[in-house]
Design a protein around this motif. Structure first.
Motif, mmCIF file in Angstrom:
data_model
loop_
_atom_site.group_PDB
_atom_site.id
_atom_site.type_symbol
_atom_site.label_atom_id
_atom_site.label_comp_id
_atom_site.label_asym_id
_atom_site.label_seq_id
_atom_site.Cartn_x
_atom_site.Cartn_y
_atom_site.Cartn_z
ATOM 1 N N MET A 45 23.868 8.322 17.767
ATOM 2 C CA MET A 45 23.475 7.532 16.608
ATOM 3 C C MET A 45 21.961 7.552 16.480
ATOM 4 S SD MET A 45 25.901 4.191 17.289
ATOM 5 C CE MET A 45 25.488 3.433 15.718
ATOM 6 N N THR A 46 21.472 7.244 15.281
ATOM 7 C CA THR A 46 20.035 7.049 15.116
ATOM 8 C C THR A 46 19.675 5.668 15.669
ATOM 9 O OG1 THR A 46 20.223 6.017 12.935
ATOM 10 C CG2 THR A 46 20.062 8.436 13.015
ATOM 11 N N PRO A 47 18.426 5.463 16.106
ATOM 12 C CA PRO A 47 18.039 4.142 16.618
ATOM 13 C C PRO A 47 18.288 3.012 15.626
ATOM 14 C CG PRO A 47 16.387 5.768 17.220
ATOM 15 C CD PRO A 47 17.334 6.459 16.279
ATOM 16 N N SER A 48 18.024 3.241 14.342
ATOM 17 C CA SER A 48 18.222 2.174 13.353
ATOM 18 C C SER A 48 19.700 1.847 13.172
ATOM 19 C CB SER A 48 17.603 2.574 12.010
ATOM 20 O OG SER A 48 18.183 3.777 11.521
ATOM 21 N N ALA A 49 20.559 2.870 13.138
ATOM 22 C CA ALA A 49 21.999 2.628 12.996
ATOM 23 C C ALA A 49 22.550 1.932 14.238
ATOM 24 C CB ALA A 49 22.737 3.943 12.763
ATOM 25 N N PHE A 50 22.079 2.365 15.404
ATOM 26 C CA PHE A 50 22.512 1.731 16.653
ATOM 27 C C PHE A 50 22.124 0.253 16.664
ATOM 28 C CE2 PHE A 50 21.692 0.299 20.976
ATOM 29 C CZ PHE A 50 22.837 0.684 21.656
ATOM 30 N N SER A 51 20.888 -0.046 16.280
ATOM 31 C CA SER A 51 20.411 -1.431 16.292
ATOM 32 C C SER A 51 21.200 -2.287 15.310
ATOM 33 C CB SER A 51 18.918 -1.481 15.960
ATOM 34 O OG SER A 51 18.160 -0.860 16.986
ATOM 35 N N ARG A 52 21.529 -1.743 14.127
ATOM 36 C CA ARG A 52 22.311 -2.502 13.143
ATOM 37 C C ARG A 52 23.698 -2.829 13.679
ATOM 38 N NH1 ARG A 52 20.036 1.134 9.407
ATOM 39 N NH2 ARG A 52 21.975 2.367 9.388
ATOM 40 N N LYS A 53 24.357 -1.834 14.283
ATOM 41 C CA LYS A 53 25.698 -2.073 14.820
ATOM 42 C C LYS A 53 25.656 -3.042 15.997
ATOM 43 C CE LYS A 53 28.886 1.521 13.459
ATOM 44 N NZ LYS A 53 30.079 2.251 13.908
ATOM 45 N N PHE A 54 24.635 -2.901 16.817
ATOM 46 C CA PHE A 54 24.502 -3.794 17.976
ATOM 47 C C PHE A 54 24.350 -5.229 17.497
ATOM 48 C CE2 PHE A 54 22.647 -5.986 21.506
ATOM 49 C CZ PHE A 54 23.146 -5.355 22.635
ATOM 50 N N ARG A 55 23.485 -5.457 16.539
ATOM 51 C CA ARG A 55 23.263 -6.819 16.036
ATOM 52 C C ARG A 55 24.529 -7.381 15.400
ATOM 53 N NH1 ARG A 55 18.283 -9.476 14.695
ATOM 54 N NH2 ARG A 55 18.746 -11.420 13.619
ATOM 55 N N ALA A 56 25.256 -6.547 14.649
ATOM 56 C CA ALA A 56 26.497 -7.004 14.020
ATOM 57 C C ALA A 56 27.560 -7.334 15.066
ATOM 58 C CB ALA A 56 27.032 -5.935 13.066
ATOM 59 N N SER A 57 27.573 -6.589 16.178
ATOM 60 C CA SER A 57 28.598 -6.794 17.213
ATOM 61 C C SER A 57 28.260 -7.936 18.152
ATOM 62 C CB SER A 57 28.770 -5.506 18.035
ATOM 63 O OG SER A 57 29.144 -4.416 17.224
ATOM 64 N N ILE A 58 26.974 -8.104 18.480
ATOM 65 C CA ILE A 58 26.548 -9.040 19.520
ATOM 66 C C ILE A 58 25.876 -10.290 18.957
ATOM 67 C CG2 ILE A 58 25.056 -9.305 21.549
ATOM 68 C CD1 ILE A 58 27.517 -7.641 22.041
ATOM 69 N N GLY A 59 25.228 -10.148 17.798
ATOM 70 C CA GLY A 59 24.572 -11.303 17.206
ATOM 71 C C GLY A 59 23.080 -11.374 17.461
#
Length: 291
Positions: free
Chosen positions: A206-220
């Motif tokens: 994943m790109t860093p920005s896509a990874f960070s978006r998914k991480f925030r959506a999953s973890i909060g």
């Protein structure tokens, strides 16, 4: 008021607060087998991946929870057991059935109902709410009555809406169960050496920005914030259970300096590492004198 206690088998609370009809706690990171009393509704949210089974008398296992930051709602009326094999923290909330019923009445539509049981309900908001509750219990930033009421009602609203399937768009914005476990395991393995978001993103294609978006959506929270809070969690253990100097703990956990650890620790927990350690030293001294 039903609270985590040895009488029910739940881990002891490490931070807690209550109102007239709500009790909320962050429980100690330990495996447990607990009896959930049927008098009140219970909300449980694991703060890391684990393996918890919900068992109902006469029916056996009725659900299993493996993912971090997923909501389980156990309504009043029946005794259930919760068995957690992993040593992880949980958000535990017990609430009167009357409060849940009042919230349902406010929904304004006959299509909504209080579910019989919700196990491992997943939504990006739940992770954010759980992290906010945890931070508030360690350092109240607004009146407990107001905050706990609002946060509990949000979680109850998710329980009410749990029967609605997650949209395809929602599914695209969060990690799958297996990917989330792998991501959190990778972070834990690297946490003392330095966690780089770019490297993690590349590891999961994943790109860093896509990874960070998914991480925030999953973890909060952001990956960086999650890493800080995991390091603070390990620092708490070392401050309580060892005599290592605070500077050594800071460097061992990947902080740039003792000052970096101190500022991060105070931001998350509201006290300095020194004051946190002193509270356990005073407790041990008191116990020794009483013995």
């Amino acid at each position: 008021m039903i609270v985590p206690s040895p009488d029910h088998g739940l881990p002891e609370p490490i931070a807690h607060a209550s109102t007239g009809d709500i009790y909320a706690a962050v429980t100690k990171a330990t495996a447990f087998e607990a009896r959930i009393d049927p008098v009140r509704c219970v909300l449980l949210i694991p703060l890391a991946s684990g393996d918890m089974t919900i068992v109902e008398r006469g029916q056996g296992a009725v659900g299993r929870v493996r993912r971090a930051f997923c909501l389980s709602y156990l309504p009043s009326g029946r005794t259930r057991n919760a068995r957690q094999s992993a040593a992880i923290e949980h958000i535990y909330i017990s609430v009167t059935a009357n409060r849940a019923a009042k919230l349902l009445a406010q929904c304004g539509s006959k299509k909504w109902r209080l579910p019989d049981l919700v196990v491992e309900h997943r939504h990006g908001d739940i992770a954010l709410i759980a992290q906010t509750i945890r931070r508030h219990l360690f350092e109240p930033s607004c009146p407990n009555t107001t905050f706990l009421g609002a946060a509990t009602d949000l979680l109850l609203s998710h329980a009410i809406g749990a029967s609605t399937n997650m949209s395809a768009n929602d599914q695209m914005t969060v990690f799958t169960n297996g990917t989330l476990r792998s991501v959190l395991s990778e972070i834990d393995a690297q946490i003392e050496d330095g966690v780089r978001v770019a490297a993690l993103a590349k590891r999961f294609d994943m790109t860093p920005s896509a990874f960070s978006r998914k991480f925030r959506a999953s973890i909060g929270c952001t990956p960086q914030r999650y890493v800080i809070e995991r390091r603070i969690g390990r620092a708490r253990e070392l401050l309580k259970d060892s005599d290592l100097p605070i500077s050594e703990i800071a460097y061992a956990l990947g902080f740039s300096s003792q000052a970096h650890l101190t500022s991060s620790f105070k931001e998350v927990l509201g006290v300095t590492p020194g004051r946190y350690r002193d509270s356990f030293t005073a407790e041990r001294t008191k116990t020794a004198k009483e013995g």
